[in-house]
Write a protein that holds these residues in place. Sequence first.
Motif, PDB file in Angstrom:
ATOM      1  N   SER A   1       0.169   7.537  -3.334  1.00  0.00           N
ATOM      2  CA  SER A   1      -0.134   7.171  -4.725  1.00  0.00           C
ATOM      3  C   SER A   1      -1.615   6.848  -4.902  1.00  0.00           C
ATOM      4  CB  SER A   1       0.717   5.963  -5.147  1.00  0.00           C
ATOM      5  OG  SER A   1       2.084   6.294  -5.151  1.00  0.00           O
ATOM      6  N   ILE A   2      -2.188   6.187  -3.892  1.00  0.00           N
ATOM      7  CA  ILE A   2      -3.622   5.873  -3.943  1.00  0.00           C
ATOM      8  C   ILE A   2      -4.441   7.149  -4.011  1.00  0.00           C
ATOM      9  CG2 ILE A   2      -5.551   4.919  -2.624  1.00  0.00           C
ATOM     10  CD1 ILE A   2      -3.599   2.813  -1.539  1.00  0.00           C
TER      11      ILE A   2
ATOM     12  N   ALA B   1      -5.668   3.633   4.348  1.00  0.00           N
ATOM     13  CA  ALA B   1      -4.405   3.058   3.876  1.00  0.00           C
ATOM     14  C   ALA B   1      -3.239   3.552   4.729  1.00  0.00           C
ATOM     15  CB  ALA B   1      -4.181   3.417   2.414  1.00  0.00           C
TER      16      ALA B   1
ATOM     17  N   TYR C   1      -7.543   7.090   1.524  1.00  0.00           N
ATOM     18  CA  TYR C   1      -6.161   7.470   1.837  1.00  0.00           C
ATOM     19  C   TYR C   1      -5.871   7.322   3.325  1.00  0.00           C
ATOM     20  CZ  TYR C   1      -2.425  10.718   3.110  1.00  0.00           C
ATOM     21  OH  TYR C   1      -1.305  11.284   3.663  1.00  0.00           O
TER      22      TYR C   1
ATOM     23  N   THR D   1      -4.067   8.923  -7.405  1.00  0.00           N
ATOM     24  CA  THR D   1      -4.810   8.226  -8.461  1.00  0.00           C
ATOM     25  C   THR D   1      -6.297   8.541  -8.388  1.00  0.00           C
ATOM     26  OG1 THR D   1      -3.200   6.417  -8.486  1.00  0.00           O
ATOM     27  CG2 THR D   1      -5.376   5.976  -9.440  1.00  0.00           C
ATOM     28  N   PHE D   2      -6.857   8.448  -7.193  1.00  0.00           N
ATOM     29  CA  PHE D   2      -8.291   8.708  -7.035  1.00  0.00           C
ATOM     30  C   PHE D   2      -8.624  10.163  -7.366  1.00  0.00           C
ATOM     31  CE2 PHE D   2      -8.549   4.651  -4.866  1.00  0.00           C
ATOM     32  CZ  PHE D   2      -9.840   4.224  -5.159  1.00  0.00           C
TER      33      PHE D   2
ATOM     34  N   LEU E   1       0.831  -1.198   0.000  1.00  0.00           N
ATOM     35  CA  LEU E   1       0.000   0.000   0.000  1.00  0.00           C
ATOM     36  C   LEU E   1       0.867   1.250   0.000  1.00  0.00           C
ATOM     37  CD1 LEU E   1      -2.766  -0.938   2.608  1.00  0.00           C
ATOM     38  CD2 LEU E   1      -3.023  -0.795   0.131  1.00  0.00           C
TER      39      LEU E   1
END
Length: 231
Positions: free
Chosen positions: A9-10, A213, A210, A13-14, A5
Motif C-alpha cells: 500500500s505504501i 518497509a 517499500y 500510494t507513493f 506497515l
Amino acid sequence: MNIKLNPQSILTTFLFVIGLLVIANLFGIYARFNLDFPHIQSVIRLVDVDTEMNVPTLYSSFAMFVASALLALVGYMHRLRKESSFPWFGLAFIFTFLSIDESSEFHEMLVGPVRDTLHTSGVFYFAWVIPYGLLAIVLGIAYFRFLLNLPRNILGLYVLSGCVFLAGALGLELIGGVIAQQSGTDSFIYAMSYTCEETLEMVGIALLIYTTARYIVQVFPGTQIEFVKSK
C-alpha cells in the motif's frame, strides 16, 4: 494509536503521487511551449520538477525524509536486539542530508565552483555530479559487505532502488549536461530529459521506502508503531 506497515500500500500510494506530479509537470512543459495565458509561468513553476522550492521539491524532500525515518527505525530495532545498527543509522543520516539538500539546493551551489576549478563541460556541465558521484562510489564500497548480508530478496530490491535512483540522479544528469550545453536549458528536449531524470529519482526513493518497509515486516514480524502519551 498503532500503525501497521503495509509495504504494498505504501508503494502504491507513493507511485500514485509520483504519477500525478509527472502528469502535472508534463502539462507545465506543454503550457510553456504552447500556451500564453497571463500568469501561466507561475503555474508552470509550481509543478516543474526541475525547479526548486515548489510542489515536486516538497514531495521529494518529504519522501527522502520518510526513507530516512524508516531506516532509522530499522537501526533502532536492531539496537534493541543488540545487533549491528550503525550501518542503518548511517543510511538514515545520508537520506536526511539528501532530504535537506533537495530543498536547499546545496548540490546546485557546487556547480559554479567545481566547473570553474576543473573547467568541466559536456557530461560534466552540471559539475556537482563529480563530488557526488565520487561520494556514491565510496559509499557503495563501504556498504558492499553490509548489503551482501541482507536477505536475498531484500538485497535485490535495494540494488534495484539504488540503480533506478542513480540512473536518474547521476546517469541522466550527465546526459542532461550535454543537452543543456548544446540546446540550452530552455529547450524542449532538455525539459523531457529532466522529466525522465526526476521521475527515476522519485521512483527510486519510492522503491527504497517499500523495500525498507518490507524488511521491517520480514525481519521484525508483528512490529507495530505505537504512539503513547508521555506521563
